[in-house]
Design an enzyme around this catalytic site. Structure first.
Site, PDB file in Angstrom:
ATOM      1  N   ASN A 120      -6.737   1.647 -16.625  1.00 37.87           N
ATOM      2  CA  ASN A 120      -6.034   0.355 -16.699  1.00 37.87           C
ATOM      3  C   ASN A 120      -6.892  -0.546 -17.574  1.00 37.87           C
ATOM      4  OD1 ASN A 120      -4.856  -2.123 -16.309  1.00 37.87           O
ATOM      5  ND2 ASN A 120      -5.416  -2.306 -14.139  1.00 37.87           N
ATOM      6  N   LYS A 152      -6.294  -3.404 -18.783  1.00 36.80           N
ATOM      7  CA  LYS A 152      -6.087  -4.848 -18.545  1.00 36.80           C
ATOM      8  C   LYS A 152      -5.928  -5.574 -19.886  1.00 36.80           C
ATOM      9  CE  LYS A 152      -8.376  -4.314 -14.152  1.00 36.80           C
ATOM     10  NZ  LYS A 152      -9.087  -4.913 -13.042  1.00 36.80           N
ATOM     11  N   HIS A 209      -0.048  -4.784  -9.388  1.00 32.31           N
ATOM     12  CA  HIS A 209      -1.517  -4.877  -9.382  1.00 32.31           C
ATOM     13  C   HIS A 209      -1.925  -6.191  -8.714  1.00 32.31           C
ATOM     14  CE1 HIS A 209      -5.619  -5.285 -10.775  1.00 32.31           C
ATOM     15  NE2 HIS A 209      -5.603  -3.989 -10.970  1.00 32.31           N
ATOM     16  N   GLU A 235      -3.979  -8.357  -9.477  1.00 35.42           N
ATOM     17  CA  GLU A 235      -4.102  -9.497 -10.403  1.00 35.42           C
ATOM     18  C   GLU A 235      -2.736 -10.108 -10.686  1.00 35.42           C
ATOM     19  OE1 GLU A 235      -6.350  -7.369 -13.368  1.00 35.42           O
ATOM     20  OE2 GLU A 235      -8.044  -7.293 -11.975  1.00 35.42           O
ATOM     21  N   GLU A 267      -6.105  -0.185  -3.825  1.00 38.49           N
ATOM     22  CA  GLU A 267      -7.155  -0.933  -4.498  1.00 38.49           C
ATOM     23  C   GLU A 267      -7.577  -2.109  -3.616  1.00 38.49           C
ATOM     24  OE1 GLU A 267      -7.046  -0.241  -9.004  1.00 38.49           O
ATOM     25  OE2 GLU A 267      -5.680  -1.881  -8.594  1.00 38.49           O
ATOM     26  N   GLY A 272     -13.467  -4.782  -9.944  1.00 38.85           N
ATOM     27  CA  GLY A 272     -14.286  -5.451 -10.942  1.00 38.85           C
ATOM     28  C   GLY A 272     -15.538  -6.100 -10.370  1.00 38.85           C
ATOM     29  N   SER A 291     -13.857  -0.401  -8.886  1.00 37.53           N
ATOM     30  CA  SER A 291     -15.214  -0.039  -9.303  1.00 37.53           C
ATOM     31  C   SER A 291     -15.482   1.465  -9.236  1.00 37.53           C
ATOM     32  CB  SER A 291     -16.252  -0.817  -8.487  1.00 37.53           C
ATOM     33  OG  SER A 291     -16.070  -2.219  -8.679  1.00 37.53           O
TER      34      SER A 291
HETATM   35  P1  PGA Z   1     -12.169  -1.826 -11.799  1.00 38.36           P
HETATM   36  O1  PGA Z   1     -10.579  -2.150 -11.828  1.00 38.36           O
HETATM   37  O2  PGA Z   1     -12.289  -0.322 -11.984  1.00 38.36           O
HETATM   38  O3  PGA Z   1     -12.729  -2.578 -12.956  1.00 38.36           O
HETATM   39  O4  PGA Z   1     -12.673  -2.268 -10.489  1.00 38.36           O
HETATM   40  C1  PGA Z   1      -9.649  -1.333 -11.171  1.00 38.36           C
HETATM   41  C2  PGA Z   1      -8.279  -1.939 -11.302  1.00 38.36           C
HETATM   42  O5  PGA Z   1      -8.151  -3.166 -11.188  1.00 38.36           O
HETATM   43  O6  PGA Z   1      -7.275  -1.208 -11.501  1.00 38.36           O
END
Ligand code: PGA
Length: 258
Positions: free
Chosen positions: A12, A14, A98, A100, A170, A176, A216
């Site tokens: 992903n 982003k 997601h 976000e 998640e 992140g 992460s």
């Molecule tokens: P990350 O993001 O691996 O940077 O934690 C995962 C995601 O938001 O899909």
């Protein structure tokens, strides 16, 4: 040792990388892990990089995903993109709900449900994201939150469609942040999700649905996470922006597939 379901490692990206940068990263990933077929590997660039990445991906065994889509097929929805437009660029997957988008764009379970149904109807495989916040975890509300999100996203999905579903667990506090759920913490929630899916679609269909972990994930922790019986892959943010790190996670899945 081999895993019950074919692993899916989904990047992903982003809001990172323009169309040229995206094609370059896709090429680097394709050189490293684009020939193997034992693990499904998907790259999800921004909308503006979909076409350039699609061209690279189509010459390999990599798959293309999008990060979002609109639930309607066409019409007066300024700034939006439909499932059919994604299919036209050979996208196989679309990430939906997601955290976000839930947090910054006001996406509710109802909207995620509408998008899931629209994706399935267009032959796009939805990667439906669910996960609790730190506050919800500390209040002992994980099961309740996950149940509401999973059941809310899947209203009206038929058992026949269920095999095209992917769920991504998640935990919001792990995205992140460098904080990963331990393999045991993640596995416990994944097993709960599988049992919710079994309640909706029956055990046989639920056993075929891939449940990814996201938050992460990186080469250093991928082996232990992916070795869990109900963790069928990863949704990777930060580590997906570096070809070597992303390929390292694919290598972990390959090793565990044998
Ligand atoms: P990350 O993001 O691996 O940077 O934690 C995962 C995601 O938001 O899909």
């Amino acid at each position: 040792m081999s895993h019950a379901r074919k692993y899916l490692i989904a990047g992903n990206w982003k809001m990172n990388l323009n169309s040229a940068e995206g094609a370059e990263l896709a090429q680097d990933v394709a050189s490293l892990v684009g020939q193997q077929t034992e693990v499904s590997v998907c790259l999800s660039p921004t909308y503006t990089a979909l076409e350039s990445v699609s061209k690279v991906v189509n010459k390999s065994n990599l798959l293309l995903g999008a990060q979002n889509m609109h639930q309607e097929a066409a019409g007066a929805y300024t700034g939006e993109i439909s499932a059919e437009m994604l299919r036209h660029l050979f996208a196989s997957f679309v990430i939906l709900g997601h955290s976000e988008r839930r947090e910054y764009c006001g996406e509710t379970d109802t909207i995620v449900n509408e998008k899931t149904l629209a994706a399935l109807a267009a032959n796009l495989k939805p990667i439906v994201c669910v996960g609790e916040t730190l506050e919800e975890r500390e209040a002992g509300r994980i099961s309740e939150v996950i149940k509401t999100q999973v059941q809310g996203a899947l209203v009206g999905v038929t058992t026949a469609q269920a095999e095209n579903l992917v769920i991504a667990y998640e935990p919001v506090w792990a995205i992140g942040t460098g904080k990963t759920a331990t393999p045991e913490m993640a596995e416990a929630v994944h097993a709960e999700i599988r049992s919710l899916l079994s309640g909706l679609f029956g055990a046989e269909a639920a056993d075929k649905i891939r449940i990814l972990y996201g938050g992460s994930m990186k080469p250093e922790n991928a082996d232990d996470l992916l070795a869990q019986p109900n963790i069928d892959g990863g949704l990777i943010g930060g580590a997906a922006l570096k070809a070597n790190a992303f390929a390292g996670i694919v290598e972990s899945a390959l090793k565990l597939s044998k």
